[in-house]
Design a protein around this motif. Structure first.
Motif, PDB file in Angstrom:
ATOM      1  N   THR A  65     -17.810  30.908   1.589  1.00 16.24           N
ATOM      2  CA  THR A  65     -17.302  31.376   0.294  1.00 16.24           C
ATOM      3  C   THR A  65     -17.233  30.294  -0.766  1.00 16.24           C
ATOM      4  O   THR A  65     -17.053  30.611  -1.949  1.00 16.24           O
ATOM      5  N   PRO A 110     -12.600  38.863  -0.004  1.00 17.33           N
ATOM      6  CA  PRO A 110     -12.722  38.659  -1.450  1.00 17.33           C
ATOM      7  C   PRO A 110     -11.778  37.607  -2.006  1.00 17.33           C
ATOM      8  O   PRO A 110     -12.135  36.882  -2.948  1.00 17.33           O
ATOM      9  N   ILE A 158     -13.336  34.048  -2.151  1.00 17.12           N
ATOM     10  CA  ILE A 158     -14.609  33.795  -2.822  1.00 17.12           C
ATOM     11  C   ILE A 158     -14.377  33.054  -4.138  1.00 17.12           C
ATOM     12  O   ILE A 158     -13.639  33.529  -5.000  1.00 17.12           O
ATOM     13  N   GLU A 213     -18.422  34.738  -7.207  1.00 16.33           N
ATOM     14  CA  GLU A 213     -18.967  35.939  -6.575  1.00 16.33           C
ATOM     15  C   GLU A 213     -20.482  35.988  -6.613  1.00 16.33           C
ATOM     16  O   GLU A 213     -21.128  36.330  -5.612  1.00 16.33           O
ATOM     17  N   ARG A 254     -22.947  36.142  -3.399  1.00 18.93           N
ATOM     18  CA  ARG A 254     -23.902  37.222  -3.158  1.00 18.93           C
ATOM     19  C   ARG A 254     -25.322  36.665  -2.996  1.00 18.93           C
ATOM     20  O   ARG A 254     -26.076  37.105  -2.117  1.00 18.93           O
ATOM     21  N   TRP A 294     -18.287  46.457  -0.123  1.00 17.81           N
ATOM     22  CA  TRP A 294     -18.174  45.373  -1.106  1.00 17.81           C
ATOM     23  C   TRP A 294     -19.566  44.921  -1.573  1.00 17.81           C
ATOM     24  O   TRP A 294     -19.776  44.672  -2.768  1.00 17.81           O
TER      25      TRP A 294
END
Length: 295
Positions: A123, A152, A155, A158, A162, A184
């Protein structure tokens, strides 16, 4: 040896009890209890939390010779329950786990047959880049399982997260996602269709776990859905880690520890592998403390 790469931390459970935990730590402990040669690769601290983690690994017979040690503090996770579902708040900034860099990682010995990666180690940097780089370096030589295990609250960026998962999914032999992970990542819609879609990105096996409803597995030629084993639910923390341990142990027992074998399993072998993974995960929720659960 199956090497679990990522987070080893101290869980502070809703009852206030502190226990060693973390996705990589839990998976390694359970693999050892399932009779597999298991190792951990994580940043560990010299502090009291790190000492507890090392003792748990030693007692279980998990190798941690590859773990870099530092004076940075052990990461911690504060666990709460919302309608029976664990929620996490992480104290990870500047920790021994988060500060791990690729240069800190030792060369992997030939005895390492497989890597399990994921969790909060992905993360934020530098640990996220360290483990992504390791996976890219080793994926041609060793089977890899990626479990995003998305939290979440941990993180930092984001979009970067991803993008990193997209790259690592393309490298992975196996991707395991929970229904929450998939929601998510992909948003609302047919969960099975979305999970099956990951096969187009590179993995040979995709597993979607559905809690009390069991799990669904996809290869390029097979869809297999199995129910959960019915048990009295006590503690769901670490259930996904237990699934990963059961899955990898079963693959080893069936001689499927390479990319070709994973993607070309017969339906009968896939059934046996998934049945073991679901049984281990289901049994784990009947006991308190993920790394203490019997296998």
């Amino acid at each position: 040896m199956i090497l679990c790469c990522g987070d080893a931390l101290i869980d502070i459970l809703p009852d206030g009890i502190e226990r060693p935990g973390g996705a990589a730590y839990n998976t390694a402990i359970l693999l050892a209890r399932l009779g597999q040669r298991a190792g951990l690769l994580a940043g560990l601290s010299h502090d009291s939390g790190g000492q507890r983690l090392c003792k748990g690994l030693k007692d279980a017979g998990v190798s941690f010779d590859l773990c870099p040690l530092s004076d940075s503090p052990s990461p911690r996770a504060l666990v709460t329950l919302e309608n029976g579902t664990p929620r996490y708040r992480f104290e990870d900034t500047g920790s021994a786990g988060r500060q791990l860099t690729f240069d800190d990682l030792p060369p992997l010995p030939d005895s390492v047959e497989a890597l399990v990666l994921g969790g909060i180690s992905l993360t934020g940097d530098p640990s996220a880049t360290a483990f992504e780089t390791l996976m890219a370096q080793e994926t041609s030589a060793r089977i890899t399982l990626l479990d995003p295990n998305i939290r979440p609250a941990a993180i930092e960026d984001e979009q970067a997260f991803r993008d990193r998962l997209d790259r690592m999914i393309a490298l992975a032999d196996i991707v395991k996602l929970s229904a929450e992970d998939l929601s998510w990542l992909e948003g609302p819609g047919n969960a099975e269709e979305k999970a099956h879609g990951f096969l187009a990105h590179g993995p040979g096996l995709v597993c979607l776990t559905l809690g009390a409803e069991g799990a669904v597995a996809f290869t390029h030629g097979t869809r297999l859905a199995l129910p959960a084993t019915k048990v009295a639910e006590t503690d769901t923390v670490g259930a996904g880690d237990s699934f990963n341990a059961g899955l990898m142990a079963a693959l080893a027992q069936h001689g499927k520890m390479n990319r070709l074998s994973v993607s070309t399993m017969t339906p009968e072998t896939l059934h046996a592998v998934m049945e073991t993974a679901i049984r281990i995960a289901s049994e784990s929720i009947a006991h308190k403390g993920a790394s203490r659960k019997p296998a």
